[in-house]
Design an enzyme around this catalytic site. Structure first.
Site, PDB file in Angstrom:
ATOM      1  N   LYS A  69       0.834  -1.316   0.201  1.00 42.04           N
ATOM      2  CA  LYS A  69      -0.227   0.023   0.178  1.00 42.04           C
ATOM      3  C   LYS A  69       0.663   1.382   0.068  1.00 42.04           C
ATOM      4  O   LYS A  69       1.913   1.528   0.640  1.00 42.04           O
ATOM      5  CB  LYS A  69      -1.222  -0.119   1.148  1.00 42.04           C
ATOM      6  N   SER A 144      -9.664   1.480   3.035  1.00 39.32           N
ATOM      7  CA  SER A 144      -8.902   2.366   1.854  1.00 39.32           C
ATOM      8  C   SER A 144      -7.911   1.746   1.269  1.00 39.32           C
ATOM      9  O   SER A 144      -7.414   1.458   0.079  1.00 39.32           O
ATOM     10  CB  SER A 144      -8.133   3.260   2.461  1.00 39.32           C
ATOM     11  N   SER A 168      -9.976  -0.494   7.397  1.00 36.20           N
ATOM     12  CA  SER A 168      -9.004  -0.953   6.108  1.00 36.20           C
ATOM     13  C   SER A 168      -8.792  -1.777   5.151  1.00 36.20           C
ATOM     14  O   SER A 168      -8.029  -1.839   3.976  1.00 36.20           O
ATOM     15  CB  SER A 168      -8.360   1.088   5.400  1.00 36.20           C
TER      16      SER A 168
HETATM   17  N1  GLN Z   1     -13.181   4.553   6.258  1.00 38.15           N
HETATM   18  C1  GLN Z   1     -12.338   4.373   7.777  1.00 38.15           C
HETATM   19  C2  GLN Z   1     -11.929   5.851   7.409  1.00 38.15           C
HETATM   20  O1  GLN Z   1     -12.450   6.248   6.578  1.00 38.15           O
HETATM   21  C3  GLN Z   1     -11.858   3.698   8.470  1.00 38.15           C
HETATM   22  C4  GLN Z   1     -10.207   3.869   6.848  1.00 38.15           C
HETATM   23  C5  GLN Z   1      -9.003   3.058   7.447  1.00 38.15           C
HETATM   24  O2  GLN Z   1      -9.629   2.236   8.084  1.00 38.15           O
HETATM   25  N2  GLN Z   1      -7.676   3.946   6.940  1.00 38.15           N
HETATM   26  O3  GLN Z   1     -11.545   6.601   8.280  1.00 38.15           O
END
Ligand code: GLN
Length: 480
Positions: A69, A144, A168
């Site tokens: 990532k 994400s 994410s």
């Molecule tokens: N969807 C969540 C957010 O937007 C989690 C994102 C993540 O785990 N990085 O904060």
């Protein structure tokens, strides 16, 4: 079957029997990327330094190519968190997980797409382009870590690393039909992970099956003196938990998770999975996590507060982008900060900086941030109570299957609410895994989540391995 379609453990067996070579595997996956990635858009940058296979084949224990990532530091390699503000940033050091992978000789395929600074659940907040779900190209892969999940599902990576602050890893794994793990907070070093919310972030794995997840977690877990929040505890060999037996295990079903908003097909798939586990000898009890309804609110206060603080360092001085306005407005320095941050951050990043700064400001600190932290403690206590009565908890990973690209991007609240089943896990620090447990009528994958006690990843592996060995969901392949 083509090499790129195999799991890491199948490839390791072939390598051991000298039926293939690391070079062959690597080039097979690379060829797949060239063919399929123009449609999927999982990668933002490919590795141009191909490994030296003559030395790799001698020294490498696990030469299985991996996707990373875009928020983990790789020395002298552009890493941007898919934000304009970090364009051109080349970290001067390796993240600990990268160092560990290098030590076992795992070649890096490339850097995968993500929501900017990991803010999102769809990968649409990337400054580059959205990633497409391999099961339906009109849909999001989740986020994400959507690039990592889509790459593994589309067989353009054997496995990948992601990060999980509120879901994410698990949510994109569920939406792409693969296995994703958010380890216990402190299990994996965060050194070199570009921080979103430091008290919630964990690096974890995205793989095609549970066995690969155990192998990959073995490689990255462990104490690290460079991360003072990493736990100084021995790491078990997770592959030893790959045992097909759940007899006598008691699994909790939190009543607050099976509510309105949960898609009928997702619910049905979870119920079917519960039936399978029952037949295999597990028993189920209803449990209560009474503060669940406050989790989304508490998370979006705590996570944005930490994000606004972590993102303060991106001001045009030390990292990535620097912009200067045409004319002096306040002072050359202040103008430079403002212009850089205005040009560099996307809308969601700006929204979170504003939300977080607001919750931290005088007069609101107690009302929002302190209260959010208190709710966090209550949520953590809920899990502690529940784990007095059961060995693990089962829930859906996401209330719906993959949604259409563009469907939720202009409705942040709808997007935030889709994190309902994953964020309590981060607020509590406990580990969780998402595994495939079915498909909707439209052919979209459904994921189930198993949550365990802190540092009880072995329990998670045991339950999901038993389930996986008795079902075929993880074997269904995309036709692309
Ligand atoms: N969807 C969540 C957010 O937007 C989690 C994102 C993540 O785990 N990085 O904060």
């Amino acid at each position: 079957m083509k090499l790129n379609e195999l799991t890491a453990h199948e490839l390791l067996d072939l390598l051991q029997d000298k039926k293939t070579t690391a070079e062959e595997v690597y080039h097979c996956v690379l060829k797949r990327i060239q063919e399929i990635d123009p449609k999927i858009k999982a990668y933002v940058r490919l590795n141009s330094n191909h490994p030296d296979f003559t030395s790799l084949s001698k020294s490498s224990r696990i030469p299985i190519p991996i996707g990373i990532k875009d928020n983990m530091c790789i020395k002298n390699t552009e890493i941007t968190c898919c934000s304009r503000i970090l364009k051109g940033f080349k970290p001067p050091y390796n993240a600990t997980v990268i160092e560990k992978l290098k030590n076992v000789g795992a070649p890096f395929l490339g850097i995968t797409n993500m929501d900017e600074f990991a803010f999102g659940s769809s990968t649409e907040n990337s400054c580059y382009f959205p990633t497409h779900n391999p099961w339906d190209l009109d849909r999001v892969p989740g986020g994400s870590s959507g690039g990592s999940a889509a790459a593994v599902a589309a067989h353009e990576a054997i496995w990948a690393l992601g990060s999980d602050t509120g879901g994410s890893i698990r949510q994109p794994a569920a939406l792409c039909g693969i296995v994703g793990i958010k380890p216990t907070y402190g299990r994996v070093s965060r050194y070199g992970l570009i921080a979103f919310a430091s008290s919630l972030d964990q690096i974890g794995t995205l793989t095609k099956d549970v066995t690969d997840a155990a192998i990959l977690l073995n490689l990255i877990a462990g104490h690290d003196e460079y991360d003072s929040t990493s736990a100084n505890l021995p790491v078990p060999d997770y592959t030893l938990s790959l045992i097909k037996d759940v007899k006598g295990f008691k699994i909790g079903l939190p009543k607050e998770y099976f509510i309105e908003g949960l898609d009928k097909e997702v619910n049905a798939a979870i119920m079917e999975a519960i039936g399978v586990l029952k037949k295999l000898g597990a028993s189920f009890i209803e449990v209560s996590l009474p503060h669940t309804e406050y989790a989304v609110a508490a998370y979006y206060i705590i996570a944005t507060v930490e994000a606004s603080s972590n993102l303060a360092r991106f001001d045009g001085v030390q990292y990535g982008l620097r912009e200067q306005p045409q004319q002096v407005r306040k002072s050359p320095l202040i103008d430079m900060y403002e212009e850089t941050r205005d040009t560099g951050f996307g809308n969601e990043a700006k929204r979170r900086i504003m939300l977080g700064t607001y919750s931290l400001s005088a007069g609101y600190y107690d009302a929002y941030y302190i209260r959010g932290q208190k709710v966090r403690t209550l949520i953590k206590n809920d899990f502690e109570e529940v784990f007095k009565t059961c060995d693990a908890v089962i829930t859906p990973t996401s209330p719906t299957t993959a949604f259409k690209i563009g469907e939720r991007i202009h409705d942040p609240l709808a997007m935030y609410l889709s994190d309902i089943y994953t964020i309590s896990v981060n607020l509590s620090g406990v580990p969780a895994i998402s595994i495939p447990c079915g498909f909707s009528k439209e052919g979209l994958p459904i994921g189930l989540q198993i949550i365990a006690k802190p540092f009880a990843e072995e329990m998670m592996f045991r339950i999901t391995y038993t389930y996986e060995q008795s079902t075929n969901w993880h074997r269904r392949k995309i036709q692309l």
